[in-house]
Scaffold this motif. Sequence first.
Motif, PDB file in Angstrom:
ATOM      1  N   ALA A   1       7.369  -1.343  -5.698  1.00  0.00           N
ATOM      2  CA  ALA A   1       7.070  -0.520  -5.919  1.00  0.00           C
ATOM      3  C   ALA A   1       6.365  -0.036  -5.188  1.00  0.00           C
ATOM      4  CB  ALA A   1       6.434  -0.193  -6.945  1.00  0.00           C
ATOM      5  N   ARG A   2       5.939   1.105  -4.937  1.00  0.00           N
ATOM      6  CA  ARG A   2       5.205   1.920  -3.552  1.00  0.00           C
ATOM      7  C   ARG A   2       3.062   1.301  -4.216  1.00  0.00           C
ATOM      8  NH1 ARG A   2       4.828   7.276  -0.309  1.00  0.00           N
ATOM      9  NH2 ARG A   2       3.303   6.594   1.108  1.00  0.00           N
TER      10      ARG A   2
ATOM     11  N   THR B   1      -5.221  -2.273  -8.795  1.00  0.00           N
ATOM     12  CA  THR B   1      -4.010  -3.115  -8.603  1.00  0.00           C
ATOM     13  C   THR B   1      -4.632  -4.152  -7.963  1.00  0.00           C
ATOM     14  OG1 THR B   1      -2.442  -0.888  -8.964  1.00  0.00           O
ATOM     15  CG2 THR B   1      -1.828  -3.078  -7.864  1.00  0.00           C
TER      16      THR B   1
ATOM     17  N   GLU C   1       6.975  -6.179  -4.429  1.00  0.00           N
ATOM     18  CA  GLU C   1       7.914  -6.946  -5.777  1.00  0.00           C
ATOM     19  C   GLU C   1       7.137  -7.324  -6.722  1.00  0.00           C
ATOM     20  OE1 GLU C   1      11.911  -9.256  -5.126  1.00  0.00           O
ATOM     21  OE2 GLU C   1       9.476 -10.449  -5.516  1.00  0.00           O
TER      22      GLU C   1
ATOM     23  N   ALA D   1       1.817  -8.380  -8.365  1.00  0.00           N
ATOM     24  CA  ALA D   1       2.551  -7.500  -7.246  1.00  0.00           C
ATOM     25  C   ALA D   1       2.863  -8.380  -6.278  1.00  0.00           C
ATOM     26  CB  ALA D   1       2.734  -6.274  -7.169  1.00  0.00           C
TER      27      ALA D   1
ATOM     28  N   TYR E   1       4.829   0.082   3.723  1.00  0.00           N
ATOM     29  CA  TYR E   1       5.803   1.264   2.953  1.00  0.00           C
ATOM     30  C   TYR E   1       6.276   1.470   4.491  1.00  0.00           C
ATOM     31  CZ  TYR E   1       8.211   3.943  -0.062  1.00  0.00           C
ATOM     32  OH  TYR E   1       8.921   4.677  -0.690  1.00  0.00           O
TER      33      TYR E   1
END
Length: 111
Positions: free
Chosen positions: A8-9, A51, A83, A93, A99
């Motif tokens: 994911a980003r 996050t 990941e 995460a 990215y």
Amino acid sequence: MMANNLLARVSGSVISTPPARTGFFKSGHPRAGEEWVIETVNVLVGDQDVTAVQLPRRDVRGQFEGLGEVRLAKGAPVDFLVEISVFRGDPQARVVAQYPADAALDEASAA
């Protein structure tokens, strides 16, 4: 076959970098007696929620592997490929890399 993790980003701004957690690998582990270090950063994503992401290990120069000279000061923008997996029932995460800039440009032009 089902995947055990996904990519994911996580993009946003750093709100804090908590103190590193440290410990030692227990006997029976291949690296028994060696110290482990887990560093995280809390990122405000989309001005919505925070996050927490686990950072990669540091290399011999003290930089995070695969991130180059990333700036993690409060307010700094970050854009990570992470990941996501489940450990002891909780999602976590882990930063894999910055990215990819080319991927970000491809996504923007496709929108």
